[in-house]
Design a protein around this motif. Structure first.
Motif, short mmCIF file in Angstrom:
data_model
loop_
_atom_site.label_atom_id
_atom_site.label_comp_id
_atom_site.label_asym_id
_atom_site.label_seq_id
_atom_site.Cartn_x
_atom_site.Cartn_y
_atom_site.Cartn_z
N VAL A 1 38.68 55.84 44.67
CA VAL A 1 37.73 54.91 45.28
C VAL A 1 37.90 53.54 44.61
O VAL A 1 37.92 52.51 45.28
N GLY A 2 38.05 53.54 43.29
CA GLY A 2 38.26 52.29 42.55
C GLY A 2 39.53 51.58 42.98
O GLY A 2 39.57 50.36 43.10
N ALA A 3 40.60 52.35 43.23
CA ALA A 3 41.86 51.75 43.68
C ALA A 3 41.70 51.12 45.05
O ALA A 3 42.20 50.02 45.31
N VAL A 4 40.98 51.80 45.93
CA VAL A 4 40.75 51.25 47.27
C VAL A 4 39.89 49.98 47.15
O VAL A 4 40.19 48.96 47.78
N LEU A 5 38.86 50.03 46.31
CA LEU A 5 38.03 48.85 46.11
C LEU A 5 38.83 47.72 45.47
O LEU A 5 38.62 46.54 45.78
#
Length: 133
Positions: free
Chosen positions: A86-90
């Protein structure tokens, strides 16, 4: 799933210490830092929504949320693969979000980008927690 606004959960998760850190990066008070956090969360989710309209964008976001949903709640201060995804997508949304928030708040892009380094992992943690709920 919660009915609380995402920005409120992110602000709670940040706590006073990290909010003060953000205020320091912005050379502003905590009220201004709260506005930047709120604007950043809104901008990040807006960029994600826009990205989901591109081929592959929806699949990437769905995969990250699905991975976060099947993982147990991490111990305090640790990330799991789901929150990291999720952090990578954000993270892909960080640069356009920083530019948008900086313009709206009248702040230097570099200062907002520094604040996003604190805001992004917290937002990812909150989104992963929501996915597990």
């Amino acid at each position: 799933m919660t009915d609380r606004p995402l920005k409120d959960e992110v602000l709670d998760e940040l706590g006073d210490d990290r909010l003060n850190d953000i205020a320091g990066l912005l050379h502003a008070d905590t009220d201004a830092a709260r506005h930047v956090v709120s604007g950043s969360v809104a901008s990040l989710t807006g960029v994600l929504t826009d990205d989901s309209l591109t081929p592959g964008g929806t699949a990437e976001l769905c995969q990250a949320i699905a991975q976060a949903a099947v993982e147990p709640e991490p111990r305090s201060g640790t990330d799991t693969v789901g929150s990291e995804l999720v952090g990578a997508v954000l993270g892909k949304a960080a640069e356009p979000a920083a530019r948008a928030v900086a313009k709206k708040q009248g702040l230097p892009v570099e200062a907002v980008a520094g604040a996003l380094e604190i805001i992004l992992p917290v937002t990812a943690t909150v989104l992963a927690r929501r996915a597990r709920a």
